[in-house]
Scaffold this active site. Structure first.
Site, mmCIF file in Angstrom:
data_model
loop_
_atom_site.group_PDB
_atom_site.id
_atom_site.type_symbol
_atom_site.label_atom_id
_atom_site.label_comp_id
_atom_site.label_asym_id
_atom_site.label_seq_id
_atom_site.Cartn_x
_atom_site.Cartn_y
_atom_site.Cartn_z
ATOM 1 N N ARG A 139 0.821 -1.222 0.000
ATOM 2 C CA ARG A 139 0.000 0.000 0.000
ATOM 3 C C ARG A 139 0.852 1.269 0.000
ATOM 4 O O ARG A 139 0.427 2.299 -0.527
ATOM 5 C CB ARG A 139 -0.993 -0.032 1.159
ATOM 6 C CG ARG A 139 -2.085 -1.082 0.952
ATOM 7 C CD ARG A 139 -3.058 -1.169 2.120
ATOM 8 N NE ARG A 139 -2.411 -1.551 3.364
ATOM 9 C CZ ARG A 139 -2.200 -2.804 3.769
ATOM 10 N NH1 ARG A 139 -2.603 -3.804 3.026
ATOM 11 N NH2 ARG A 139 -1.615 -3.059 4.917
ATOM 12 N N GLU A 191 2.566 -7.070 14.150
ATOM 13 C CA GLU A 191 1.736 -7.230 15.338
ATOM 14 C C GLU A 191 1.165 -8.646 15.409
ATOM 15 O O GLU A 191 0.708 -9.082 16.447
ATOM 16 C CB GLU A 191 0.625 -6.186 15.375
ATOM 17 C CG GLU A 191 -0.408 -6.366 14.271
ATOM 18 C CD GLU A 191 -0.738 -5.093 13.537
ATOM 19 O OE1 GLU A 191 -1.875 -4.634 13.669
ATOM 20 O OE2 GLU A 191 0.146 -4.574 12.836
#
Length: 177
Positions: free
Chosen positions: A63, A100
């Site tokens: 992105r 994460e």
């Protein structure tokens, strides 16, 4: 909060429990379906960096590529691609980092930049900071200076922006959740 910040925030989609349970994914895909929102994002970054002392923009797969390519064009600067492992042909450097929800590796071409280049890092969001820190490590190995790390979104509760700042890299984001 400015009108542009409110508008950008209103367009970003929250996707609960993706890619795994407990994660609230902030999806920027709707920004690319809304020309007004995309203009707000690119204009905000362009205005910030138009007179900045930077020689390159480094964008993170995938992105970040969307933002980096537009910003590179608008600012007339070379674009460095920081790709996922195994996606770049030729000579590369590789760096592993923690997500994460797992780990990953990024790579850069060994000739992407050189000693003395001043690089702006850009991605869609900052979560744990792992990918931007890994990218900065790669670019520093090539001799570049990282002038700033920029993203549309900051997730400060994951402490990524703090870790990046602790590494001596200023951080700029448009919104935080």
């Amino acid at each position: 909060m400015s009108y542009d910040e409110c508008y950008i925030r209103s367009v970003i989609r929250a996707v609960p429990d993706w890619p795994e349970p407990g994660v609230m994914f902030r999806d920027i895909a709707p920004l690319f379906q809304d020309p007004k929102a995309l203009h707000c994002v690119i204009d905000a970054f362009s205005q910030r960096y138009i007179d900045a002392d930077i020689s390159h923009i480094a964008a993170l797969d995938a992105r970040g590529f969307l933002l980096g390519s537009i910003l590179s064009y608008k600012l007339n600067l070379p674009l460095i691609l920081i790709r996922k492992k195994g996606k770049l042909p030729g000579d590369t450097l590789t760096e592993e980092y923690q997500l994460e929800y797992g780990s990953a590796c990024v790579e850069v071409h060994t000739d992407a930049c050189k000693e003395g280049d001043k690089v702006l890092l850009i991605d869609d969001l900052i979560a744990t900071g792992g990918s931007l820190l890994a990218a900065s490590t790669l670019l520093r190995k090539l001799g570049a200076e990282i002038t700033e790390a920029a993203a549309i979104i900051d997730l400060p509760f994951l402490h990524g922006s703090s870790k990046i700042q602790e590494a001596g890299i200023p951080v700029h984001t448009l919104i935080a959740y």
